[in-house]
Design a protein around this motif. Structure first.
Motif, short mmCIF file in Angstrom:
data_model
loop_
_atom_site.label_atom_id
_atom_site.label_comp_id
_atom_site.label_asym_id
_atom_site.label_seq_id
_atom_site.Cartn_x
_atom_site.Cartn_y
_atom_site.Cartn_z
N GLU B 20 48.10 96.23 76.24
CA GLU B 20 47.33 96.49 75.03
C GLU B 20 47.47 95.31 74.06
O GLU B 20 46.49 94.86 73.47
CB GLU B 20 47.82 97.79 74.39
N HIS B 23 45.50 92.34 75.42
CA HIS B 23 44.07 92.57 75.27
C HIS B 23 43.65 92.37 73.81
O HIS B 23 42.67 91.69 73.52
CB HIS B 23 43.72 93.98 75.74
N GLN B 24 44.42 92.95 72.92
CA GLN B 24 44.06 92.88 71.50
C GLN B 24 44.09 91.43 70.99
O GLN B 24 43.19 91.00 70.28
CB GLN B 24 45.04 93.75 70.70
N ALA B 182 46.32 93.60 63.17
CA ALA B 182 45.50 94.30 64.16
C ALA B 182 46.00 95.72 64.39
O ALA B 182 45.21 96.63 64.60
CB ALA B 182 45.52 93.52 65.48
N PHE B 183 47.32 95.92 64.36
CA PHE B 183 47.85 97.25 64.66
C PHE B 183 48.33 97.97 63.40
O PHE B 183 48.96 99.02 63.49
CB PHE B 183 49.02 97.14 65.67
N GLY B 472 35.63 93.71 65.60
CA GLY B 472 35.41 93.59 67.04
C GLY B 472 33.98 93.18 67.32
O GLY B 472 33.04 93.91 67.00
#
Ligand SMILES: [Zn+2]
Lengths: 350, 806
Positions: B20, B23-24, B182-183, B472
């Motif tokens: 993950e 990918h991110q 991002a998270f 995105g």
């Protein structure tokens, strides 16, 4: 001569002709028989020339009868010809071999780079793009400066450059055509620019010369959705309707925002595996990188005196060899420039 | 840039999966190119507990050990290290494993004693250069656990491709900021102790910047009384995991902090600095300076130097000097944390052929306000690893203080460019997440202050990209654009030169393919030497300034070199009977051109070997002049052009029969047979090679604008008469054609050559021509034709030294 004599002689002609025809065996002899009976000086013509000797009232009937006779002879002749031809096929079998090679001429081929380049150009011209070309030896200004890559900008490291002199380079990309096009034409415009490009790079996956196609569209209110739509259309035209397209943010000095475009791997169909083996083309990721793109950077518009508040646009650039490798499953880049005929001949059918 | 996951977690508490994360990052434009384990080679090694250690009976220097490696029974290991002792925890390479150097561990008898493994030194594990004895582990380690876990090594490292605009991501901190944004995770800066004491740093050293435009900030700290040692294991392992070789505690800290925070640092041995001053200024032209790699460099006036009171001590931002380098005996150091101009740093690095991690970061730009934190962080770390006293405060000169940029951002503009429906509030959140200050100006605009570490955020469009990145790009819907444009005419399609259009070149390719030629694509370069051997190396050749090899040192002035090389390649491979075409640019120096080059599109045709693709039912003949000429005539006809004139000419030298082609008085190329010696020696061809090059730009110009106009044909029947002429060698067919064309015989329509016959042992040749006569208004009588034909014969006899057969 009376009408009866005349009719009798016609019958005799028919009879003799039929008999002669029966004896005849070779198709080549038919012509002689035809001349003897139906020719300008043949028996039928000679008999016809005596027609004026008949009493006037008998002449029409005799003439009609003579024409009937002529038709009968012609019919017999053509029936015999058919029969001889049909028979001839079996009779001549020993001398006719339908399987011998034909007198076939050379088959040429276009290079796979040309084939892919044509196909890509056709996809874009079909939706209204024009094709433009320009010099391969370029000014630093067009190749770098006007594309927002000033001297001593680290982006120059992205492309190892072959120089002719301090200010003249072998173009490292087809992007100079963006500038040349906008300098020449006012907006709106939509062009693609195919051609050779050069980098100071040679290894398994790089050759010092390769081919690119640049695309540029400028209009009012152009958005990234247009870019995505155009490239999705292109990818699905060149590969398959089911190809998936992925945009990843990236960086090019002359576009902002910039993106790299990946497509679902055409070798393993995006699964990462070919049967049980890991896919080597996409290294199991299911995606392959195919081109770079983005929205035209306002700094580029300013270089060509387009108003960046009014005009927006997108640009993209893709490597032709890369597409050809995916399309034809070619696994070695060097094959493109070796020109071994065992490679080239494989594209005869394209 | 490497990103160690363990290190990342020191900055932000990421707990998700590796996939993950990868990918991110990739979808944020930080492409994860590879996931690697820098210590994969240590995977099979285990922690061992030396239970017993006794001297080897047959060898004084060896010990026989019983080692618990987690199995049911201990294993016997013979060890030659002087420091091995019972009770130690050690690193064991078990039977079946291989050392990083490649040596495979096997069960063996060593001088009569069984050995089932090997106890390793740090050098054998490639963890350091230490080979003085075996590596002794922490006594708390459990026997049988993997060495990787026991040493707590960074076994997961992402290799991330950083684009040139993202200088901020050339550090763990920068990447952690992206992950945190991002998270939606918190971000922790490293915490450290910094105990200052004694004299003020600024009283010990004065900073003087003579080139403020190239150095907006220079600051330094002084640490005294430290001791240079190898770094502790955690530091060494971490640097190893990032691909750097540990050196000593001071150098390691400056590398560590550079990787961690992105600020390059340089440590000078202060005892080697003179004059109590650091001066930052440009070198003198031709000045010599020895960098710490012991290379003497000749500098230019644009190169920035760090100098003490009397001498240069570092090439600013690129590399330190050998004369002031930290060494094993250094005790006092001056630690530099500065900001240098990106462009100038790059120019210096490039002109000296010198690259360094430090220069790489300065070229892309460093965080000026952040450099103070990095200096303090490094000083604190050095103190904790090397001891010493940190002098109070910093010596600073900042002629160009950092001023934050202010960028106005219109959410509407972002929406329309990205085709994303994001409102002002959502945009504001994204911008704040990446560290921007955001203040709504009025309802349509946000006033944004990007953070000092994001040098790439200069304009509204840069902020728009950030919105796109974090929303995105994948959420952007695809739509085909409307295409509005003023159609370009053919002239506007070739920019910067007057060349044949792409469409014309394509048409030519299709023609050549149809003629049975295979398209070759060769490099645009060739070697000067090859050109010389072909006699093509005249003055217009354009040399490549920095070619990859001598084979590619010149731009090709002709297609022949490439096509001839294709002959050699194929013949060497056993491929015979070759027919190639190539359509490409050739290059000639031209001072009047804006690019100093004249480019022209050429068609090259080459044939070699058999005339026909197979023997039967063809005859077996070699390809000849008429084959290639026929193809070319076919080409011109297919373009609607009249036949070209083929006549002996003077170029190129490598051909034996040199035929030039002209059309409407313009030279359009040549056709010839390659000299047999050249063909054989250079290109391995033992039978004739015929080659032609045609200027497609001229042909394009001549054939352009032609349109087909239907013409009714004459309905009266033709009459044909043959004529045979006995011609001496000096009479060519084209002369006969010319005489007939000029004869003005009214009804003479066309001629065709019926036969060419050369009787044995004769120099003369009999040409039989069929002349067609036709009148456009009536049927000609035999008598009329006879008269005209006789007339024609007379004119031929008069004009040329020919005669009729007896
Ligand atoms: Zn795949």
């Amino acid at each position: 001569m009376t009408g009866e004599d005349f009719a009798g002689r016609l019958e005799a002609i028919e009879r003799d002709f039929a008999r002669a025809l029966e004896r005849l065996e070779r198709e080549a002899d038919l012509e002689a028989l035809r001349v003897a009976y139906l020719g300008r000086k043949g028996s039928l013509a000679q008999l016809m020339s005596s027609l004026p000797e008949l009493p006037a009232e008998q002449r029409p009937a005799a003439g009609k009868r003579a024409n009937e006779c002529k038709k009968t002879l012609l019919d017999l002749l053509s029936a015999k010809q058919d029969a001889l031809q049909a028979g001839g096929q079996t009779a001549d079998r020993s001398r006719f071999d339908a399987t011998l090679p034909g007198r076939r001429d050379w088959i040429g081929s276009k290079h796979p780079v040309t084939l892919v380049l044509d196909e890509i150009c056709a996809a874009f011209t079909a939706i209204g793009f024009d094709v433009v070309t320009g010099p391969e030896i370029e000014n630093d200004f067009y190749n770098f400066e006007a594309l927002n890559i000033p001297r001593e900008h680290p982006a120059r490291d992205m492309q190892d450059t072959l120089y002719i002199s301090d200010s003249i380079v072998l173009r490292t990309h087809t992007s100079p055509l963006q500038i040349r096009t906008m300098e020449t034409s006012p907006p709106p415009l939509a062009v693609i620019a195919p051609g050779k490009v050069y980098r100071r790079d040679a290894d398994l996956t790089h050759t010092p010369m390769f081919h690119q196609i640049e695309g540029l569209l400028v209009d009012e209110e152009v958005s990234m959705a247009d870019l995505r739509g155009t490239l999705t259309y292109f990818v699905r035209t060149i590969f398959s309707k089911k190809t998936r397209v992925r945009f990843r943010p990236s960086y090019f000095p002359f576009t902002e925002p910039s993106a790299e475009v990946d497509i679902s791997c055409v070798i393993c169909r995006g699964t990462g595996f070919c049967g049980a083996d890991p896919c080597r083309v996409c290294k199991q990721t299911g995606w392959v990188e195919i081109l770079g793109c983005g929205m035209v950077d306002p700094a580029v518009f300013e270089k060509v005196d387009y108003d960046p508040e009014r005009w927006t646009g997108f640009a993209f650039g893709l490597g032709v060899e890369r597409v050809a490798m995916l399309k034809y499953c070619i696994d070695d880049l060097r094959l493109f420039f070796e020109n071994d005929v065992r490679f080239l001949n494989q594209f005869q059918a394209c | 840039m490497f990103l160690s996951i363990n290190w990342l977690k020191e900055f932000t508490p990421y707990t998700g999966s590796l996939d993950e994360l990868a990918h991110q990052l990739t979808m944020l434009g930080l492409e994860v190119e590879e996931v690697l384990n820098p210590f994969a080679h240590l995977e099979p090694f285990l922690v061992g507990h030396v239970l017993d250690c006794s001297p080897h009976q047959n060898a004084d220097s060896l010990s026989c050990c019983q080692v618990d490696i987690g199995g049911e029974t201990p294993v016997a290991v013979v060890c030659g290290a002087p420091n091995v002792a019972a009770g130690q925890k050690v690193a064991v390479a078990p039977v079946g494993s291989s050392l990083p150097g490649g040596m495979k561990i096997k069960k063996a008898k060593i001088r009569g004693a069984l050995s089932q493994g090997m106890i390793c030194s740090e050098k054998e594990l490639e963890l350091s250069e230490d080979h003085s004895g075996i590596m002794v582990l922490d006594p708390k380690c459990t026997p049988g656990t993997g060495l990787l876990q026991a040493l707590n090594l960074d076994t997961v490292v992402l290799d991330i491709g950083i684009t040139p605009n993202r200088a901020d991501c050339l550090s763990i901190l920068g990447l952690a900021r992206e992950v945190a944004a991002a998270f939606d995770l918190p971000l922790h800066l490293p915490e450290f102790q910094l105990q200052e004491e004694g004299e003020a740093c600024s009283s010990l050293i004065r900073i003087q910047i003579d080139a403020p435009e190239l150095c907006p900030l220079y600051q330094a700290r002084i640490i005294q009384g430290l001791s240079i040692r190898p770094s502790p294991a955690w530091m060494r392992y971490r640097l190893l995991s990032m691909g750097l070789r540990p050196i000593n505690n001071v150098v390691d800290v400056s590398n560590y902090v550079m990787l961690e925070l992105g600020q390059p640092l340089h440590a000078f041995d202060r005892s080697l600095l003179e004059g109590g001053v650091i001066r930052v200024g440009c070198a003198a032209d031709g000045q010599k300076f020895t960098t710490l790699d012991n290379q003497e460099r000749v500098l230019g006036s644009g190169d920035l130097l760090i100098q003490d009171g009397v001498k240069p001590v570092a090439l600013a931002g690129v590399m330190g000097g050998a004369n002031s380098e930290i060494n094993a005996h250094s005790t006092d150091l001056l630690l530099e944390s500065a900001v240098f101009d990106p462009g100038n740093t790059r120019r210096t690095g490039r002109s000296l052929g010198l690259s360094s991690e430090s220069a790489y970061r300065f070229e892309r730009g460093v965080d000026q306000p952040g450099s103070t934190f990095a200096l303090d962080r490094a000083a604190g770390l050095i103190q904790s690893l090397a001891g010493g006293r940190i002098c109070t405060g910093r010596a600073v000169s900042e002629p160009r203080p950092w001023t934050p940029r202010v960028v106005d951002f219109r959410p509407k503009r972002a929406q329309s460019l990205l085709a994303l429906s994001t409102d002002a509030a959502a945009s504001q959140k994204v911008l704040e997440n990446i560290g921007c200050g955001v203040r709504p100006l009025h309802d349509k605009t946000l006033r944004v202050t990007p953070p000092s570490y994001r040098l790439d955020l200069e304009r509204e469009v840069d902020l728009i990209e950030e919105i796109g990145r974090f929303h995105g790009f994948e959420r952007i819907e695809a739509a085909l654009p409307r295409i509005r444009k003023s159609p370009l005419d053919a002239d506007a399609q070739v920019l910067g030169a007057s060349l044949a259009s792409h469409e014309f070149l394509n048409r030519t390719k299709t023609w050549a393919q149809g003629q049975g030629y295979a398209e070759a694509v060769n490099y645009s370069f060739c070697s000067r030497q090859e050109l010389e051997s072909l006699g093509l190396a005249d003055e217009g050749i354009i040399p490549v300034h920095n070619p990859l090899s001598a084979e590619q040192d010149s731009m090709r002035p002709a297609l022949a070199p490439g096509l001839l090389r294709n002959v050699r390649t194929n013949l060497d491979q056993g491929n015979q009977n070759l027919r190639f075409f190539e359509i490409a640019r050739v290059f000639q120096h031209d001072p009047r051109s804006e690019t100093t080059a004249r480019e022209a599109n050429r068609l090259g045709l080459l044939c070699h070997g058999r005339r026909n693709p197979s023997f039967w039912p063809w005859t077996d003949e070699a390809v000849s002049y008429l084959d290639l000429k026929g193809a070319i005539e076919h080409f011109f006809l297919s373009l609607g052009l009249e036949p070209a004139r083929f006549s002996p000419g003077d170029a190129p030298q490598y051909c034996r029969s040199r035929i030039r082609m002209t059309l409407r008085g313009e030279d359009i190329g040549f056709l010839g047979r390659v000299q047999p010696g050249i063909a054989k020696d250079l290109y391995h061809a033992r039978t004739p090679v015929w080659i032609s090059e045609i200027d497609l730009d001229v042909l394009y110009r001549l054939s352009r604008g032609q349109s087909v106009v239907y013409r009714p044909w004459v309905k009266f029947p033709p009459v044909q008469r043959d004529i045979t002429l006995i011609c001496p060698p000096e009479v060519s067919y084209s002369q006969i054609q010319d005489v007939i064309a000029a004869s003005n015989i009214p009804a003479q329509e066309s001629i065709s050559l019926q036969d060419v016959y050369q009787p044995d042992q004769s120099f003369e040749c009999n040409l039989t021509l069929r002349i067609t006569y036709r009148h456009h208004k009536k049927t000609l009588t035999d008598k009329e034709v006879d008269k005209q034909h006789f007339e024609l014969g007379k004119k031929l006899l008069k004009a040329l030294p020919v005669r009729f057969p007896a």
